[in-house]
Design an enzyme around this catalytic site. Structure first.
Site, mmCIF file in Angstrom:
data_model
loop_
_atom_site.group_PDB
_atom_site.id
_atom_site.type_symbol
_atom_site.label_atom_id
_atom_site.label_comp_id
_atom_site.label_asym_id
_atom_site.label_seq_id
_atom_site.Cartn_x
_atom_site.Cartn_y
_atom_site.Cartn_z
ATOM 1 C CD GLU A 189 0.369 -2.884 1.777
ATOM 2 O OE1 GLU A 189 1.293 -3.517 1.254
ATOM 3 O OE2 GLU A 189 0.483 -1.710 2.180
ATOM 4 C CG HIS A 199 1.297 2.475 1.312
ATOM 5 N ND1 HIS A 199 1.475 2.967 2.590
ATOM 6 C CD2 HIS A 199 1.719 1.187 1.352
ATOM 7 C CE1 HIS A 199 1.999 2.018 3.351
ATOM 8 N NE2 HIS A 199 2.157 0.921 2.617
HETATM 9 O O1 13P Z 1 3.421 -1.097 3.802
HETATM 10 C C1 13P Z 1 3.924 -2.155 3.461
HETATM 11 C C2 13P Z 1 4.105 -2.498 2.044
HETATM 12 O O2 13P Z 1 3.448 -1.587 1.238
HETATM 13 C C3 13P Z 1 4.407 -3.123 4.446
HETATM 14 O O3 13P Z 1 5.386 -2.557 5.242
HETATM 15 P P1 13P Z 1 5.973 -3.435 6.436
HETATM 16 O O4 13P Z 1 6.072 -4.844 5.927
HETATM 17 O O5 13P Z 1 7.284 -2.823 6.742
HETATM 18 O O6 13P Z 1 4.966 -3.368 7.561
#
Ligand code: 13P
Length: 289
Positions: A201, A131
């Site tokens: 992401e 992450h």
């Molecule tokens: O990092 C995330 C999921 O791993 C997303 O977080 P948010 O949707 O709060 O931006």
């Protein structure tokens, strides 16, 4: 079920049918205290288990709490499934548990770390690694992510690997190159027949009010899938791609050409918002509903 011997290897997708089952997950990050985790799970399971049977294409739903509450959440998932009639779409293969990290060794002198073997023994189906917050704050680099991915597969779980570029760019090729530098080593480190979940992401879209734009996400995820299948020869049905980064209700419809589902953070803190997203990823209610 409480130990590894009693649990079959996690197989979150429909590998035998070569179909990529839709998937929605929520990471609690470090937002929830213990009572909040318990009440969130109770409310979310109530919402989601009432919904799955009514959806056109019920997705799998996974929860990623902190390490300390994994067993609590596992018990809640198991007792919810046990309370439902057999044949319900809400079964042990549709409600999944994930951890937020792992060490890459199964045991040893690694004070403060958590073993992938123990994660499987407490009933995790998948483990999130790489992450953006762990990469930027805790020194998780691509080589560590690869070692962890191999350890997760070795312990019969599915790696959920978060990837994404640091800054927005109009140049999709450049964005995918940056993501591919994170994905390539993982594909090299896991068995060819292992399932993999990629959470795309974009770092710049995490923790914001709005997600990345649909065109951008679809362009990047389509190219990531192409490279996995054509460059790496990974079987298409073994890789699912999720979008994460300020995701919530109302966006899946616009992203569905590129992704198999969503990975949520803050915008799933309301169990009704999680259920709404599950409904959208599950292609809505069946006609009779
Ligand atoms: O990092 C995330 C999921 O791993 C997303 O977080 P948010 O949707 O709060 O931006």
């Amino acid at each position: 079920m409480s130990n590894q011997e009693e649990r079959p290897p996690a197989q979150t997708g429909e590998v035998k049918g070569r179909r990529r089952r839709p998937l929605v997950g929520v990471s609690f990050k470090m937002y929830f205290d213990l009572p909040r985790t318990q009440s969130y799970m109770d409310q979310s399971l109530e919402e989601v288990s009432n919904l799955l049977d009514r959806l056109v294409d019920p997705p799998q739903v996974f929860f990623v709490p902190d390490f300390v509450t994994l067993s609590t959440v596992r018990s809640k998932l198991d007792s919810r499934v046990a309370s439902l009639p057999g044949g319900s779409a809400c079964s042990s293969s549709s409600l999944l548990l994930g951890a937020q990290d792992t060490h890459h060794e199964d045991s040893g002198a690694f004070t403060g770390e958590v073993s992938p073997k123990v994660l499987r023994q407490v009933g995790c189906d998948l483990v999130e690694i790489g992450h953006a917050e762990r990469r930027s704050m805790f020194g998780e680099d691509d080589s560590k992510v690869s070692l962890k991915a191999a350890a997760i597969c070795r312990n019969s779980m599915i790696p959920l690997v978060c990837v994404g570029e640091l800054t927005r760019s109009e140049d999709v090729g450049r964005v995918v190159d940056e993501c591919w530098s994170q994905i390539g080593p993982v594909l090299e480190s896991i068995p060819d027949d292992s399932e993999l979940i990629l959470a795309y992401e974009p770092v710049w879209a995490i923790g914001k009010q709005q997600p990345a734009s649909p065109d951008y996400v679809v362009a990047v995820t389509t190219e990531i899938r192409r490279r996995c299948v054509q460059l790496h020869a990974k079987p298409d049905h073994l890789v699912r791609i999720l979008y994460g980064g300020s995701a919530g209700p109302g966006i899946f419809e616009k992203l569905k050409q590129g992704v198999d589902g969503l990975f949520l953070g803050r915008f799933a803190h309301d169990p009704k918002a999680l259920a709404e997203t599950v409904k959208e990823v599950g292609r809505g209610l069946k006609p009779q509903d």
